[in-house]
Design a protein around this motif. Structure first.
Motif, PDB file in Angstrom:
ATOM      1  N   GLN A 140      11.096   5.592   3.303  1.00 16.04           N
ATOM      2  CA  GLN A 140      11.651   6.586   4.225  1.00 16.04           C
ATOM      3  C   GLN A 140      12.737   5.973   5.107  1.00 16.04           C
ATOM      4  OE1 GLN A 140       8.166   8.174   5.960  1.00 16.04           O
ATOM      5  NE2 GLN A 140       8.434  10.145   4.914  1.00 16.04           N
ATOM      6  N   ALA A 141      12.454   4.776   5.643  1.00 12.63           N
ATOM      7  CA  ALA A 141      13.418   4.136   6.534  1.00 12.63           C
ATOM      8  C   ALA A 141      14.704   3.806   5.779  1.00 12.63           C
ATOM      9  CB  ALA A 141      12.804   2.866   7.114  1.00 12.63           C
ATOM     10  N   LEU A 142      14.571   3.342   4.535  1.00 14.41           N
ATOM     11  CA  LEU A 142      15.754   2.974   3.754  1.00 14.41           C
ATOM     12  C   LEU A 142      16.538   4.215   3.326  1.00 14.41           C
ATOM     13  CD1 LEU A 142      14.050   0.127   1.757  1.00 14.41           C
ATOM     14  CD2 LEU A 142      15.994  -0.157   3.299  1.00 14.41           C
ATOM     15  N   THR A 156       0.848  -1.190   0.000  1.00 14.41           N
ATOM     16  CA  THR A 156       0.000   0.000   0.000  1.00 14.41           C
ATOM     17  C   THR A 156       0.885   1.242   0.000  1.00 14.41           C
ATOM     18  OG1 THR A 156      -0.052  -0.016   2.389  1.00 14.41           O
ATOM     19  CG2 THR A 156      -1.862  -1.128   1.291  1.00 14.41           C
ATOM     20  N   VAL A 157       0.269   2.328  -0.413  1.00  6.94           N
ATOM     21  CA  VAL A 157       1.012   3.585  -0.531  1.00  6.94           C
ATOM     22  C   VAL A 157       1.712   3.920   0.784  1.00  6.94           C
ATOM     23  CG1 VAL A 157       0.741   6.051  -0.888  1.00  6.94           C
ATOM     24  CG2 VAL A 157      -0.503   4.444  -2.303  1.00  6.94           C
ATOM     25  N   THR A 158       0.970   3.769   1.882  1.00  6.78           N
ATOM     26  CA  THR A 158       1.518   4.152   3.184  1.00  6.78           C
ATOM     27  C   THR A 158       2.724   3.300   3.535  1.00  6.78           C
ATOM     28  OG1 THR A 158      -0.808   4.350   3.669  1.00  6.78           O
ATOM     29  CG2 THR A 158       0.705   4.841   5.446  1.00  6.78           C
ATOM     30  N   GLN A 159       2.626   1.988   3.295  1.00  4.64           N
ATOM     31  CA  GLN A 159       3.725   1.078   3.604  1.00  4.64           C
ATOM     32  C   GLN A 159       4.935   1.368   2.724  1.00  4.64           C
ATOM     33  OE1 GLN A 159       4.937  -0.891   5.568  1.00  4.64           O
ATOM     34  NE2 GLN A 159       3.347  -1.811   6.815  1.00  4.64           N
ATOM     35  N   VAL A 160       4.682   1.522   1.432  1.00  4.03           N
ATOM     36  CA  VAL A 160       5.788   1.759   0.502  1.00  4.03           C
ATOM     37  C   VAL A 160       6.513   3.035   0.896  1.00  4.03           C
ATOM     38  CG1 VAL A 160       6.281   2.413  -1.876  1.00  4.03           C
ATOM     39  CG2 VAL A 160       4.808   0.465  -1.408  1.00  4.03           C
ATOM     40  N   VAL A 167       4.774   9.250  -4.674  1.00  5.61           N
ATOM     41  CA  VAL A 167       5.340  10.046  -3.584  1.00  5.61           C
ATOM     42  C   VAL A 167       6.812   9.745  -3.379  1.00  5.61           C
ATOM     43  CG1 VAL A 167       3.359  10.651  -2.194  1.00  5.61           C
ATOM     44  CG2 VAL A 167       4.276   8.339  -2.065  1.00  5.61           C
ATOM     45  N   ILE A 168       7.247   8.484  -3.596  1.00  3.42           N
ATOM     46  CA  ILE A 168       8.662   8.240  -3.314  1.00  3.42           C
ATOM     47  C   ILE A 168       9.549   8.797  -4.420  1.00  3.42           C
ATOM     48  CG2 ILE A 168       8.112   6.236  -1.869  1.00  3.42           C
ATOM     49  CD1 ILE A 168       9.600   4.512  -3.792  1.00  3.42           C
TER      50      ILE A 168
END
Ligand code: TYD
Ligand code: MG
Length: 489
Positions: free
Chosen positions: A197-199, A188-192, A227-228
């Protein structure tokens, strides 16, 4: 009393709401609104503001460490990134499923590992055994790439933070990764976004280059995480036509390099082969002497590139004629057609028009106007163009042919590949050109030249047909038909 801060934020576009709802009205996405944690909320008036930490402001002039780059060992990849991977940068590599993203990145990881760098390949889609199988096929089993099949970002970051910092980390693919910090399903968008972000934080902190693989949806967007694209340093797109062996790597965004360079690869039985001289590849399947084809001397980034342009102009059976174009800009085709109609008397209103750039290449230059016009007129009049000629030039709305940049480099490449003639704009570099240069001032001249060729070639053909006792072709074609009129002059 101050209004309470909105606590529900769309994870796709950042719009804020006072209460939860299923659809974000700002971006139209469903299920992207989630409650932001209390810590993230702006502090109310009652709270003590945190005392800021002081930092040093720097002058513009001064000691700048040149972005240290790490050559990947694949020159075509380095050409697109701008000379190698920048330490601590994050790249997103998008492309259709099966196009060869995993193959390309495994080859890049192996090349780095051979140069005694630490390269880590994390697959979220395939098991270790499957990646090994591919490595075997690529002849890379001896390369010291470190491999894992993992999908938890926290585990990955924890593992990679141990030991020496890797030079390159490949995450295949970002859609399979998930982070504990977010409570939605992987993909999902939120997970991706959370996982990316973490990576990205890991990359900036450690100095490792991280490559995220992203799948592309049918409409060509990198799925979910538009977004990414804003969060990463470079977005590369790996493209190719299903039927062709050619694969093109292109930068859509690059904070550390150009975005107009392309890398050309060929998919073979032993993986991707780099193509340092793509003109030879793009011209290898030419149909010589066919009407409607012409060779464009183009420039991609800093590299000249010759490619065949194919046009088909045929009487339409529909009320509205079709205009289809593959590999070029639809609106530029419309413009060229309009100029042909308005200034050269070439009537195309009752013809379907198809234009194709051979080999799956996508051209963005206006310099292809002239070659497109030549191919269209050649197809309409059924006149083959000279097989040893290249074309380039921009067409203005007045019908004049305008000069284009890097004419000398285009001519040099054409001469190198054995072309004997170039049809170019006036004011080009004629003196000292390595091949015969014909300057055309206006599109009318070009159309007249092709029509004159038609006269010559059809007379020859007619003569041959008469010798064989057939109806000369020129007579067949001269019979005026309302829907297949030759060029009017
Ligand atoms: P892959 O790298 O798995 O694509 P992606 O990761 O983008 O989904 O490539 C898969 C395709 O490449 C598959 O159709 C087979 C082809 N291929 C070759 O032709 N030769 C090879 O050596 C390899 C490894 C793959
Ligand atoms: Mg893959």
């Amino acid at each position: 009393m101050a209004k309470s801060a909105p606590a529900f934020v769309c994870q796709n576009c950042g719009a804020a709401y006072g209460r939860w709802q299923g659809k974000c009205e700002a971006c139209g996405e469903w299920n992207t609104i989630s409650e932001e944690s209390a810590a993230a909320r702006p502090s109310g008036p009652g709270r003590q503001p945190r005392k800021g930490r002081l930092f040093v402001l720097e002058p513009l002039a001064g000691e700048t460490h040149e972005a240290p780059r790490l050559p990947s060992g694949l020159p075509e990849l380095d050409r697109v990134t701008g000379g190698g991977f920048v330490r601590g940068s994050v790249l997103l590599v998008g492309g259709d499923p099966g196009i060869g993203k995993s193959t390309l990145l495994l080859q890049a990881a192996a090349a780095l590992a051979r140069a005694a760098r630490r390269a880590v390949y994390i697959s979220g889609e395939e098991a270790v055994a499957q990646v090994r199988l591919r490595a075997d096929r690529l002849g890379l089993t001896q390369a010291r790439v470190e491999l894992a099949a993992e999908t938890s970002v926290e585990d990955i970051v924890a593992t990679l933070s141990e030991g020496p910092t890797p030079s390159l980390v490949i995450i295949d693919s970002i859609q399979t990764m998930w982070t504990d910090a977010v409570e939605s399903a992987p993909g999902t968008v939120t997970q991706v976004r959370g996982a990316a972000q973490a990576l990205i934080r890991f990359a900036k902190r450690s100095g490792a280059t991280v490559i995220l693989v992203g799948h592309v949806t049918k409409d060509g967007q990198i799925a979910g995480p538009r977004v990414i694209e804003h969060m990463v340093d470079a977005v590369l797109s790996f493209e190719g036509e299903g039927a062709h062996q050619f694969r093109i790597l292109r930068a859509l965004k690059n904070r550390f390099g150009p975005t107009d360079e392309i890398g050309v690869f060929e998919m073979t039985g032993e993986g991707l082969r780099e193509v340092p001289n793509p003109s030879e590849l793009f011209l290898s399947e030419r149909d010589l002497g066919t009407p409607g084809t012409a060779v464009f001397a183009g420039i991609e980034g800093t590299r000249p590139l010759l490619v065949e342009i194919q046009a088909l102009v045929a009487p339409t059976t529909l009320g509205t004629p079709r205009r289809a174009v593959v590999g070029w800009d639809q609106s530029r085709l419309s413009m060229v057609l309009a100029v042909l109609e308005a200034h050269c008397g070439v009537r195309l209103g009752s013809h379907d028009v198809y234009l194709n750039v051979a080999g799956g290449l996508r051209i963005q230059e206006p310099a292809a106007d002239l070659v497109a016009a030549a191919a269209l007129v050649s197809s309409l009049t059924n006149t083959p163009l000279p097989a040893d000629a290249v074309y380039f030039g921009e067409i203005s709305l007045s019908g004049a042919i305008r000069p284009v940049p890097q004419a000398a480099a285009r001519l040099k490449e054409a001469a190198k590949l054995g072309f004997a003639r170039a049809i170019v704009p006036e004011a080009g570099p004629e003196a000292g050109a390595p091949l015969a240069v014909t300057a055309v001032a206006s599109l009318t001249t070009l159309v007249a030249d092709i029509a004159a060729r038609r006269g010559q070639t059809t007379e020859d053909r007619g003569q041959m047909a008469e010798d064989r006792g057939e109806t000369p072709r020129i007579l067949q074609r001269r019979r005026p038909t309302p829907d297949n009129r030759p060029v009017e002059r």
